[in-house]
Design an enzyme around this catalytic site. Structure first.
Site, PDB file in Angstrom:
ATOM      1  N   GLU A   1      -4.453  -9.148   5.573  1.00 56.16           N
ATOM      2  CA  GLU A   1      -3.665  -8.505   6.479  1.00 56.16           C
ATOM      3  C   GLU A   1      -3.449  -8.873   7.817  1.00 56.16           C
ATOM      4  OE1 GLU A   1      -4.094  -3.932   6.687  1.00 56.16           O
ATOM      5  OE2 GLU A   1      -5.253  -4.058   4.619  1.00 56.16           O
TER       6      GLU A   1
ATOM      7  N   ASN B   1      -6.385   0.813   3.215  1.00 56.29           N
ATOM      8  CA  ASN B   1      -7.365   1.884   3.544  1.00 56.29           C
ATOM      9  C   ASN B   1      -7.416   2.775   2.445  1.00 56.29           C
ATOM     10  OD1 ASN B   1      -7.919   0.929   5.831  1.00 56.29           O
ATOM     11  ND2 ASN B   1      -6.761   2.262   7.186  1.00 56.29           N
TER      12      ASN B   1
ATOM     13  N   GLU C   1       0.950  -1.245  -0.228  1.00 57.55           N
ATOM     14  CA  GLU C   1      -0.056  -0.036   0.129  1.00 57.55           C
ATOM     15  C   GLU C   1       0.823   1.185   0.035  1.00 57.55           C
ATOM     16  OE1 GLU C   1      -3.825   1.713   2.322  1.00 57.55           O
ATOM     17  OE2 GLU C   1      -2.681   0.179   3.494  1.00 57.55           O
TER      18      GLU C   1
ATOM     19  N   TYR D   1      -4.309  -7.127  13.737  1.00 55.36           N
ATOM     20  CA  TYR D   1      -3.007  -6.812  14.161  1.00 55.36           C
ATOM     21  C   TYR D   1      -2.803  -6.855  15.648  1.00 55.36           C
ATOM     22  CZ  TYR D   1      -2.306  -4.507   9.620  1.00 55.36           C
ATOM     23  OH  TYR D   1      -2.568  -4.732   8.057  1.00 55.36           O
TER      24      TYR D   1
ATOM     25  N   ASN E   1     -12.127  -3.060   1.337  1.00 51.38           N
ATOM     26  CA  ASN E   1     -11.133  -2.859   2.304  1.00 51.38           C
ATOM     27  C   ASN E   1     -11.707  -2.624   3.778  1.00 51.38           C
ATOM     28  OD1 ASN E   1      -8.039  -3.154   3.489  1.00 51.38           O
ATOM     29  ND2 ASN E   1      -8.603  -1.060   4.184  1.00 51.38           N
ATOM     30  N   GLU E   2     -11.733  -3.381   5.025  1.00 51.01           N
ATOM     31  CA  GLU E   2     -12.126  -3.063   6.283  1.00 51.01           C
ATOM     32  C   GLU E   2     -13.197  -2.227   6.063  1.00 51.01           C
ATOM     33  OE1 GLU E   2      -8.698  -1.557   8.122  1.00 51.01           O
ATOM     34  OE2 GLU E   2      -7.627  -3.186   8.063  1.00 51.01           O
TER      35      GLU E   2
END
Length: 529
Positions: A294, A72, A27, A246, A172-173
């Site tokens: 991720e 993001n 990214e 994470y 994404n997310e």
């Protein structure tokens, strides 16, 4: 010396290992792109501005898949402004990372870089500000042979043949309030949009697969109900559910950091259960697979908290709602790259533990993208070198193939107290965490197997007995070890204290392989017939 035992048998099969399990993530954050892999004014820049030394070492590592171009970033990215002549491309504000996105590296350049490093691109479509039409045009531009406006525009831009991207991430997310155009409060709306986008992708190219964004962390208050509502609208049209996590541990708490795999294990099991609930709901023959595209591990100091564990998160604690917006926007300047943090051995060992967890779920987890997977390659303005993590990531890429095997582990255990570092990083207590962690792969046709193990103890060496008597006709053909004296050691171009070495004091007795595992060590044992 305490002892442990691991039994590995070729019949303890979990599932086929997808090569994409050993992928990475890319990214344009800071100098990840501008100033690192791309710097047209660098003396080693190739014809497109890519640094040849980084490119060649990435190719040498052999990462089988890379998710790109975010992240993001993609929830606000206008891909159409990143194609064609560079002098005509538009510069935008990137609200995700507070930077100017000049689009000098664009859609085609990402895919060309992937081609040059010989990896499969997992492309993320904008499901934030992007529309279904944008997705349609992007896939047509990328994969269609020619004869339409968008495919002919690709040819005009210098790419006669289609890029042939086969795996498309649909957002994404999207459950996160930090995301641009978040679907946090409307999971069904997102599920419907993904359903329509997935149809478009597959109508253009029936060979494509699609990934729907699931929970971006088990600490979100919406998890896992958000996923169930999303899958309720798109279960039958998508192929994978994306997970992100994470793991964050208190500073100095090695046991909590090395317990990352337990937290990932619970997250994966919960999401598999959610997928199976939806399979039963639709009475579908299809079993949903997982893309853990991720993941990372880190440590953090204790910060003030305002809620109890799994309570409603106070929005003021999100950086995106407070200090983040006070920072000025900055340019991505390839001539002024930020200094990359060196990857210390201990953090890489925790990531290796996570990768082993994905291996133990190979029947359902088919894609894995380590967030710092590309940055196991260290570099400065003049040199490249192998970070500590390189020597852990590479053996999985080289040796973990065929089927994943489930190890039976008997080992001393430890406990981890629950902690609440801040309103976004909260972890329950865990008991009976084994110091020894293991996974294995077996490729019967090639007559080879590989066993990966970690001694998570930060205090003592363990003697480990590997019972591999079930592998008739096989014998150990190699045993490499990583065990630096300082667990916080990291490699630089000048000094590389983290290097693998061949074990010298192993014993091979009647189908039992006995080894010594130093504290906080990583081992790769190869078997051949």
């Amino acid at each position: 010396m305490q002892k442990a035992k691991i039994t590995i048998h070729p019949d303890y099969r979990i599932g086929e290992i997808d090569r994409r399990l050993f992928g990475a993530f890319l990214e344009p954050i800071g100098s990840w792109i501008y100033g690192s892999i791309w710097n047209p004014r660098h003396p080693l820049a190739d014809d497109m501005g890519f640094r040849r030394d980084i490119l060649e070492m990435t190719k040498e590592l052999g990462i089988p898949a890379i998710r790109m171009p975010g992240g993001n970033f993609t929830s606000g990215w206008e891909w159409k402004d990143s194609i064609g002549p560079k002098e005509e491309r538009r510069t935008h504000l990137d609200l995700a990372w507070r930077q100017y996105e000049t689009n000098e590296i664009g859609h085609d350049e990402y895919l060309e870089w992937a081609r040059r490093v010989n990896t499969e691109p997992l492309y993320t479509l904008n499901m934030g500000t992007g529309s279904i039409e944008d997705a349609l045009h992007c896939v047509e531009y990328t994969n269609h042979e020619g004869g339409t406006y968008w495919s002919d525009l690709r040819r005009k831009n210098g790419y006669e043949k289609p890029h042939k991207v086969k795996t498309w991430c649909l957002g994404n997310e999207m459950d996160g309030p930090w995301q641009i155009r978040s679907w946090e409060k409307d999971p069904r709306g997102y599920g419907i949009k993904v359903h329509e986008a997935s149809k478009v992708v597959k109508w253009i190219d029936p060979e494509c697969e699609t990934i729907v964004a699931g929970s971006s962390t088990p600490n979100n208050r919406t998890y896992p109900d958000w996923d169930l509502q999303v899958l309720g609208e798109c279960y039958e049209s998508v192929d994978y559910l994306s997970l992100h996590y994470y793991h964050t541990a208190p500073e100095g708490n090695i046991g909590a950091l090395m317990n990352a795999s337990s937290v990932f294990e619970d997250f994966i099991n919960t999401e598999i259960a959610a997928c199976d609930v939806m399979q039963a709901h639709f009475r579908s023959p299809k079993k949903m697979m997982i893309s853990f595209d991720e993941y990372g591990c880190n440590v953090s100091p204790q910060r003030p908290t305002t809620v109890g564990r799994f309570g409603a998160v106070d929005r003021s604690t999100y950086p995106e709602f407070s200090t983040h917006i006070s920072r000025p926007f900055r340019y991505n300047d390839p001539d002024r790259p930020e200094a990359a943090e060196p990857g210390c051995y201990l953090n890489s060992l925790a990531l290796t533990s996570v990768l082993m967890t994905l291996m133990r779920h190979a029947d359902r987890v088919k894609i894995g993208c380590m967030t710092c997977g590309l940055f196991v390659i260290g570099h400065d303005e003049e040199h490249v070198w192998k970070q500590a993590g390189y020597h852990m990531f590479e053996p999985f890429i080289k040796y973990a193939s065929g089927v994943s095997l489930r190890p039976a582990v008997e080992a001393p255990v430890y406990s981890v107290e629950g902690y609440n570092l801040n309103d976004f990083n909260q972890t329950p207590a865990y008991e009976n965490v084994p110091y020894i962690e293991a996974c294995a792969s077996f490729e019967e046709k090639k007559g080879s197997a590989a066993i990966f193990l970690i001694n998570r103890s930060w205090e003592e060496e363990l003697e480990v007995e590997l019972d591999i008597s079930g592998f008739t006709g096989y014998s150990p053909s190699g045993h490499t070890v990583l065990a630096p004296e300082d667990p916080y050691a990291y490699n630089t171009y000048e000094e590389q204290p983290v290097k693998p070495f061949e074990a010298v004091d192993d014993r091979w007795e009647n189908g039992r392989f006995i080894l010594k595992a130093p504290k906080l060590s990583f081992h790769v044992i190869q078997l051949t017939k």
